[in-house]
Design an enzyme around this catalytic site. Structure first.
Site, PDB file in Angstrom:
ATOM      1  N   THR A 107       0.852  -1.200   0.000  1.00  0.00           N
ATOM      2  CA  THR A 107       0.000   0.000   0.000  1.00  0.00           C
ATOM      3  C   THR A 107       0.885   1.247   0.000  1.00  0.00           C
ATOM      4  O   THR A 107       0.590   2.225  -0.708  1.00  0.00           O
ATOM      5  CB  THR A 107      -0.970  -0.027   1.203  1.00  0.00           C
ATOM      6  OG1 THR A 107      -1.733  -1.230   1.121  1.00  0.00           O
ATOM      7  CG2 THR A 107      -1.911   1.156   1.194  1.00  0.00           C
ATOM      8  N   ASN A 128      -5.615 -10.647  -7.134  1.00  0.00           N
ATOM      9  CA  ASN A 128      -5.573 -11.313  -5.835  1.00  0.00           C
ATOM     10  C   ASN A 128      -6.767 -12.223  -5.569  1.00  0.00           C
ATOM     11  O   ASN A 128      -6.687 -13.143  -4.780  1.00  0.00           O
ATOM     12  CB  ASN A 128      -5.452 -10.277  -4.710  1.00  0.00           C
ATOM     13  CG  ASN A 128      -6.418  -9.134  -4.861  1.00  0.00           C
ATOM     14  OD1 ASN A 128      -6.461  -8.489  -5.910  1.00  0.00           O
ATOM     15  ND2 ASN A 128      -7.209  -8.873  -3.851  1.00  0.00           N
ATOM     16  N   SER A 188       4.871  -6.691  -1.805  1.00  0.00           N
ATOM     17  CA  SER A 188       4.605  -6.825  -0.383  1.00  0.00           C
ATOM     18  C   SER A 188       5.256  -8.102   0.146  1.00  0.00           C
ATOM     19  O   SER A 188       5.133  -9.157  -0.478  1.00  0.00           O
ATOM     20  CB  SER A 188       3.083  -6.904  -0.205  1.00  0.00           C
ATOM     21  OG  SER A 188       2.768  -7.011   1.142  1.00  0.00           O
ATOM     22  N   GLY A 189       5.933  -7.999   1.299  1.00  0.00           N
ATOM     23  CA  GLY A 189       6.626  -9.165   1.844  1.00  0.00           C
ATOM     24  C   GLY A 189       5.699 -10.235   2.386  1.00  0.00           C
ATOM     25  O   GLY A 189       5.931 -11.427   2.199  1.00  0.00           O
ATOM     26  N   THR A 208      13.780   4.907  10.006  1.00  0.00           N
ATOM     27  CA  THR A 208      14.740   3.823  10.241  1.00  0.00           C
ATOM     28  C   THR A 208      14.233   2.545   9.597  1.00  0.00           C
ATOM     29  O   THR A 208      13.064   2.197   9.720  1.00  0.00           O
ATOM     30  CB  THR A 208      14.945   3.630  11.759  1.00  0.00           C
ATOM     31  OG1 THR A 208      15.415   4.863  12.280  1.00  0.00           O
ATOM     32  CG2 THR A 208      15.951   2.524  12.047  1.00  0.00           C
ATOM     33  N   CYS A 214      -9.544  -8.277   2.768  1.00  0.00           N
ATOM     34  CA  CYS A 214      -9.673  -6.897   3.248  1.00  0.00           C
ATOM     35  C   CYS A 214     -11.120  -6.447   3.199  1.00  0.00           C
ATOM     36  O   CYS A 214     -11.498  -5.478   3.812  1.00  0.00           O
ATOM     37  CB  CYS A 214      -8.850  -5.948   2.403  1.00  0.00           C
ATOM     38  SG  CYS A 214      -7.266  -6.618   2.009  1.00  0.00           S
TER      39      CYS A 214
HETATM   40  N1  PLP Z   1      -2.294  -5.195  -4.075  1.00  0.00           N
HETATM   41  C1  PLP Z   1      -2.715  -6.462  -4.096  1.00  0.00           C
HETATM   42  C2  PLP Z   1      -2.974  -7.141  -5.410  1.00  0.00           C
HETATM   43  C3  PLP Z   1      -2.917  -7.144  -2.906  1.00  0.00           C
HETATM   44  O1  PLP Z   1      -3.341  -8.428  -2.938  1.00  0.00           O
HETATM   45  C4  PLP Z   1      -2.683  -6.473  -1.685  1.00  0.00           C
HETATM   46  C5  PLP Z   1      -2.979  -7.142  -0.413  1.00  0.00           C
HETATM   47  O2  PLP Z   1      -3.999  -7.823  -0.281  1.00  0.00           O
HETATM   48  C6  PLP Z   1      -2.221  -5.155  -1.705  1.00  0.00           C
HETATM   49  C7  PLP Z   1      -2.046  -4.555  -2.918  1.00  0.00           C
HETATM   50  C8  PLP Z   1      -1.909  -4.413  -0.431  1.00  0.00           C
HETATM   51  O3  PLP Z   1      -0.741  -4.940   0.133  1.00  0.00           O
HETATM   52  P1  PLP Z   1      -0.199  -4.596   1.608  1.00  0.00           P
HETATM   53  O4  PLP Z   1      -0.987  -5.426   2.531  1.00  0.00           O
HETATM   54  O5  PLP Z   1       1.244  -5.010   1.618  1.00  0.00           O
HETATM   55  O6  PLP Z   1      -0.343  -3.144   1.821  1.00  0.00           O
END
Ligand code: PLP
Length: 761
Positions: free
Chosen positions: A78, A164, A214-215, A252, A343
């Site tokens: 994000t 996703n 994203s990790g 940091t 989410c």
């Molecule tokens: N973009 C996609 C396609 C995702 O699946 C997600 C998380 O569900 C995000 C962005 C957001 O990632 P983060 O949780 O690392 O902020």
């Protein structure tokens, strides 16, 4: 604990997040305990920390094929998305011509982080571009014609590498040709979160300007991510401060996260322990899961094409079951999956599947199963076993037509309530005569009702509507066709051939069902044809006493309201009479089962309603005249449109939903309570199939929400019995406890947070 409860969880929700790989967790821990220096410090601890950071960045560049592009570490995707959008829009703003209308494009199936951030920065930066969603086809592929038409005027275009919810990937080379063929300078961000580890990325060979990652979607901890920035792409720091990351992202650095990422990159670069399965193996895992689903649920539908999806995601729907039902079922089998995206799991449908133009039911029933490359053959095998058990459990509670003798299943008896949105259907079954009656059948429930009748070997005596419904079609015809072929009935389904019974010196038509009569009472008002159906004891009635089990009152009395009387066939004057005569006949304690339940209250009675509905109270006490009632009803019904959501409301809410105080327990309080107090009854409030899959031995009984009204009826004369209700998350138990408390059960508590908080995975 039952044997099944002891089963550890199988986690198939990797697209939401993944566990941290043990070796990555170890690396993170070591940077917290020993190598904990600040990469900006110039002493040895700092230098050691900096070395981890530099090495991780080098590996990231390699994994992404980033060439001379930059990789900046962030808190997650994000933040990477903000970084890309802020950088692009700040640069675009400088190039805008006054009075020209610009657009910003994003894929219609993009993660919400993208369109929401676009809206935010478009406003904050006062860019005022038109933000447009690029449509996708039924396979989830972006509409190239739309892009070709719109992109010449766009400041920025945001697309995603892998979706996703569905795993659908875009052909980035083909997309690039369309974008660059029509606008060489537009800023292009590709959300690569779900592509890492699943699709090859050679970012420097593309003209992608920004790519967030994203990790926690690939076995690193939450709180670490990174963003790729093409060499020469404009950049505006999203976070300013101490000048870390070469001044591009202050704060940091998250060294534990970086150390974990370092381990993940090793796996991706084949320098690790080889825990990631290769693409071929992942495809086999998907095929195995798909086959298990098809065997268990032969009508399953996959919501995407496997040919253009990464092999780690399966999105499917099972006809006749909502996402919530399947999620609850799988959760009971300790199989973690998701409905749509995690989410937004409160949303009952998927905007991604809607954008792909899939039928509404598929979107409402969508389930996502996703795994990461570290999944093992053993986990997939176990998942397949559990899928099979889940189907067996549904068969056991007669929601699926599974093989097996009726004797192996729980014999259905008494009342079952079914709900679709705010509407209800009721089924009453008599186990001795093996007959059933269905009241106000909803068409969405036809298959479920037919399956139950068949599975329980119940003979349908009648399927009756309490009135011609204005807000929905009746499901009566489908049931009548299958079960009541030879029955002559009126258009509401009331059989022509009935008996006559006498109640309070008045004669009514009735049908017989086991040891009960179902008596028809005309209660016009909401509509001209409205009837109420009173289920009462046969023997007692024959000896002159009315012993009511349930009153199916249609839309005469709704929970917290009265049925609307502003239809062309309504008559408020008649409603006034109907309310008075029905209340006189059945008394204030009989259970009223309306055809709507907008606020999850299940069932009511005249006493509970008149205590919160002053108009009803006035009618029953004769405190208003018919004329005054009509006047007040006109005013009340004016509110109905304000409350209209997707469905047509059949009554204006007049009462309050104020909740009674409930005793709430946490896990240890409940344990203590049960040890202390042997009188308390512990009730599992989940559906029977969930209960069958997994329950604690300590439970006295299973009372699912669909059977709550039946339970209330059985328990009417023992309202002070102490009850503690438990469900999966604490939400159903709270709703049920509130319903009981509202009807005078004064010793009800529930387990706050549900099983979930008491169970270790
Ligand atoms: N973009 C996609 C396609 C995702 O699946 C997600 C998380 O569900 C995000 C962005 C957001 O990632 P983060 O949780 O690392 O902020």
């Amino acid at each position: 604990m039952s044997e099944q409860q002891a089963l550890s969880q199988i986690y198939l929700d990797a697209n939401a997040t993944t566990p941290v790989l043990p070796k990555a967790a170890k690396a993170a821990l070591s940077t917290m305990e020993t190598m904990f220096g600040n990469p900006s410090s110039s002493h040895i601890s700092g230098l050691q920390a900096k070395q981890i950071m530099d090495e991780t960045r080098r590996k990231a560049v390699q994994v992404l094929g980033a060439g001379s592009g930059q990789v900046i570490f962030t808190s997650g995707a994000t933040e990477g998305i903000q970084t890309g959008i802020l950088s692009a829009l700040c640069a675009a703003k400088g190039k805008m011509h006054a009075h020209k209308q610009y657009s910003i494009l994003y894929g219609a199936t993009e993660h919400k982080a993208v369109p929401e951030s676009l809206k935010h920065w478009n406003k904050v930066l006062e860019i005022d571009a038109q933000i447009k969603a690029i449509p996708v086809d039924e396979k989830g592929t972006l509409d190239y014609d739309f892009i070709a038409k719109e992109v010449p005027n766009a400041l920025m275009i945001c697309t995603m590498a892998v979706n996703n919810e569905t795993g659908v990937y875009q052909d980035l080379s083909a997309l690039e040709m369309v974008i660059r063929g029509h606008n060489a300078d537009v800023f292009w961000m590709v959300d690569c979160v779900q592509a890492l580890g699943k699709r090859g990325l050679e970012l420097a060979n593309t003209s992608i300007d920004y790519a967030p990652f994203s990790g926690h979607k690939l076995y690193a901890p939450k709180g670490i991510g990174f963003v790729y920035i093409r060499e020469g792409a404009p950049f505006t720091p999203f976070i300013a401060g101490g000048g870390q990351e070469g001044g591009l992202r202050s704060g940091t650095e998250n060294l534990p996260g970086l150390a974990a990422l370092n381990v993940i990159f090793d796996e991706l670069l084949d320098n690790g322990d080889g825990v990631f399965a290769n693409a071929g193996q992942l495809q086999l895992f998907r095929s195995q899961l798909a086959l298990a689903l098809k065997n268990a649920f032969p009508t399953v539908v996959f919501n995407h094409d496997f040919a253009n999806s990464v092999p780690t995601t399966l999105n499917f729907a099972i006809p006749g079951f909502s996402s919530k039902e399947i999620m609850d079922l799988f959760d009971a089998a300790n199989l973690r999956v998701s409905s749509g995206s995690a989410c937004s799991s409160k949303v009952t449908r998927s905007f991604v599947l809607d954008a792909m133009g899939l039928p509404a039911w598929q979107s409402e029933s969508a389930i996502r199963m996703s795994f990461g490359p570290a999944v093992t053959q053993q986990q997939i095998d176990q998942a397949c076993d559990r899928i099979h058990h889940c189907a067996q459990a549904l068969g056991h509670s007669c929601l699926l037509n599974a093989t097996g003798n009726i004797d192996e299943k729980t014999q259905l008896q008494g009342l079952v309530q079914f709900k679709v949105g705010g509407s209800c259907s009721w089924l009453y079954a008599d186990p001795v005569t093996k007959t059933a009656v269905i009241i106000d059948p909803l068409p969405e429930l036809s298959n479920r009702l037919l399956t139950i009748l068949q599975c329980q070997q119940l003979q349908l005596v009648a399927a009756i509507d309490t009135h011609g419904h204005a807000d929905h079609q009746s499901g009566r015809i489908a049931l009548a066709k299958a079960h009541l072929d030879n029955q002559h009935a009126d258009y509401l389904g009331w059989p022509v051939e009935t008996t006559e019974v006498e109640i309070a010196q008045r004669r009514f038509a009735a049908i017989s069902i086991g040891d009960k009569y179902l008596v028809r009472i005309a209660t016009p008002g909401h509509t001209e044809d409205s009837i109420s159906l009173v289920l009462c004891d046969k023997d007692k009635l024959l000896s002159g006493a009315l012993d009511v089990s349930y009153v199916f009152c249609g839309d005469l009395v709704l929970m917290g309201s009265l049925g609307r009387t502003n239809f062309s066939t309504s008559d408020a004057k008649q409603m006034y009479q109907s309310l008075q005569s029905l209340a006189q006949l059945v008394g204030d304690q009989s259970l009223l089962c309306p055809s709507h339940d907008y606020h999850n209250e299940f069932v009511t009675n005249f006493k509970a309603e008149s205590s919160r509905n002053s108009l009803l109270n006035d009618v029953l006490n004769g405190a208003v005249t018919v004329e005054q009632f009509v006047e007040r009803k006109v005013e009340l019904d004016k509110n109905i449109n304000d409350q209209t959501g997707e469905e047509i409301m059949c009554g204006a809410f007049t009462g309050s939903c104020t909740k009674k105080h409930l005793q709430e327990y946490n896990g240890s309080e409940l344990k203590e309570k049960l040890q202390r107090d042997s009188q308390v009854k512990l009730i599992d409030i989940r559906e029977p199939h969930e209960y069958a899959l997994n329950h604690d031995q300590e439970f006295d009984m299973n009372v699912p929400l669909t059977r709550l009204t039946d339970f209330i009826c059985q328990q009417q004369h023992n309202k002070s019995q102490e009850l503690i209700l438990v469900c999966r998350s604490g939400s159903r138990s709270q709703v049920a406890a509130n319903a009981l408390a509202r009807l005078g059960f004064d010793n009800v508590g529930h387990l706050k947070g549900g099983y979930a908080l008491c169970q270790s995975s």
